[in-house]
Design an enzyme around this catalytic site. Sequence first.
Site, PDB file in Angstrom:
ATOM      1  N   GLU A 260      -4.408   8.256  -4.675  1.00  0.00           N
ATOM      2  CA  GLU A 260      -5.269   7.249  -4.056  1.00  0.00           C
ATOM      3  C   GLU A 260      -5.292   5.993  -4.917  1.00  0.00           C
ATOM      4  O   GLU A 260      -5.244   6.092  -6.151  1.00  0.00           O
ATOM      5  CB  GLU A 260      -6.685   7.796  -3.875  1.00  0.00           C
ATOM      6  CG  GLU A 260      -6.764   8.961  -2.891  1.00  0.00           C
ATOM      7  CD  GLU A 260      -8.201   9.437  -2.662  1.00  0.00           C
ATOM      8  OE1 GLU A 260      -9.137   8.782  -3.176  1.00  0.00           O
ATOM      9  OE2 GLU A 260      -8.373  10.451  -1.971  1.00  0.00           O
ATOM     10  N   HIS A 278     -11.201   7.694   1.986  1.00  0.00           N
ATOM     11  CA  HIS A 278     -12.188   8.312   1.094  1.00  0.00           C
ATOM     12  C   HIS A 278     -13.598   7.789   1.412  1.00  0.00           C
ATOM     13  O   HIS A 278     -14.305   7.247   0.551  1.00  0.00           O
ATOM     14  CB  HIS A 278     -11.854   8.057  -0.371  1.00  0.00           C
ATOM     15  CG  HIS A 278     -12.370   9.124  -1.289  1.00  0.00           C
ATOM     16  ND1 HIS A 278     -11.699   9.553  -2.402  1.00  0.00           N
ATOM     17  CD2 HIS A 278     -13.501   9.873  -1.238  1.00  0.00           C
ATOM     18  CE1 HIS A 278     -12.388  10.497  -3.013  1.00  0.00           C
ATOM     19  NE2 HIS A 278     -13.494  10.703  -2.322  1.00  0.00           N
ATOM     20  N   GLY A 280     -16.093   9.754   2.595  1.00  0.00           N
ATOM     21  CA  GLY A 280     -17.055  10.851   2.688  1.00  0.00           C
ATOM     22  C   GLY A 280     -18.454  10.495   2.239  1.00  0.00           C
ATOM     23  O   GLY A 280     -19.436  10.964   2.809  1.00  0.00           O
TER      24      GLY A 280
END
Length: 525
Positions: A260, A278, A280
Amino acid sequence: MPKVLISDKMDPKAAQIFRERGLEVDEITGKTPEELIAIIGDYDGLAIRSSTKVTKAILDAATNLKVVGRAGIGVDNVDIPAASAKGVVVMNTPFGNSITTAEHAIALMFALARQLPEANAQTQAGTWPKNGFMGVEVTGKTLGLIGAGNIGSIVADRALGLRMKVIAFDPFLSPERAVELGVEKVELDQLLARADFITLHTPLTDQTRNILSAENLAKTKKGVRIINCARGGLIDEAALKELLDSGHIAGAALDVFVTEPAKEHALFGTPNFVATPHLGASTSEAQVNVAIQVAEQMADFLMTGGVTNALNSPSISAEEAPRVKPYMALAEKLGSLVGQLSTGAIPRISIHSEGAAAEVNQKPIVSAVLAGFLRTQTDTVNMVNAPFLAKERGVEVREVRTEREGDYHTLLRVSVKTDAGERSVAGTLFGNRAPRLVELFGIKVEADLAGHMLYVVNEDAPGFIGRLGSLLGEAGVNIGTFHLGRREAGGEAVLLLSVDGAVSADLLAKVKALGGVKTAMALSF
């Protein structure tokens, strides 16, 4: 007046709390590592999210730094060993974004079930593909959880509300906890064969890395849909791509990737694949929660010495610290030893203090045992949240004190209930400060628990030690210390060797192949 630097974008309430508590705070974001090194020496505290990388170089320049606070769970961007060596406390906020992450997993599940991203793109492109998308209902389907801890249990609750059947694979999930959650505890192969949807909610450890390997992905039910909002590296991404292309896997949604930021990826553009960057923990509620929590924790530490959610320091008062800390070091090592040597669910852990050990504060000792034990399976445990995590996993914790002395002036014994029965390890303090193992599963063995070690159970027979030593020598592995114990001559013997480097899987396999070896495991402390 303590001074704090906020180096990543964070909710304004964090700075507000610092100022209200009497701290000076600067918000300076977007700095390069070199620029951060140039200014970090002025600060007592550093508040970060995920952008700032707290490296050894930065810590070496942080001459006044006392605490690093991560507004979030993961601390992959902090060199914790280097921080510990510098005496810098590292804190996180392990529960501030659990609901947000769980909801994101549920959202991705719906996106896959109804192909929402592709349908949206084509509709906005003017094609009106009403007959081009045939989705599936989630009601009545089987959801397989890999990991049933804090976030996984929230996902289970939401899925049950959607009238799904929930099965879970988690070695630490007790039958009692499974009943409480309303899920069915299963082995991994059962989950792979039965689940219509699979979500992952486990940290990335040596045990969970590539848990959905090419081999395991091939075992999944045809038409399965897979969601990962946990950590990159849990899924073999190349194998996932192949099975998506073949149609065996009906859909996959990833919020996390091995590398990432993932600006290019082989999976991008694959039909029935959904990707988010990403996200979350990316809700306004979660960001406010973690910002408030990290500011309060850091302010408490800098103003009063209180320690909360520290990953490298226990919660303990300044007055009792000198006496309790050696016991905590012993307790953590014994917990780690039991955790590394035990498999499957552990419904009960008992901590028995004898002699002088029974006279000190037991709470940090118990927390240290649990932290050492649970740290073998999860990377977010610390002295503060270890008891909570143990309770969440259904682990019963028993404390026993015996003030009379036995064979040792002070002794700490950790016992676990396993399928094979009760197993225990015991240790003492030499000179009231040096932790040392004195008993392992009923066999007297004195050893320092440190660094890389090799644990071997073998038949006590002439020549074995020589064969083992020769094997290690041929592999270029240097033995640091050698500790031997046995029940009786010619019976079962235990070896604990400290070695100068990690024991490779290939070498461990060769050790297991030696004649007379019953068990061989690589340990790390």
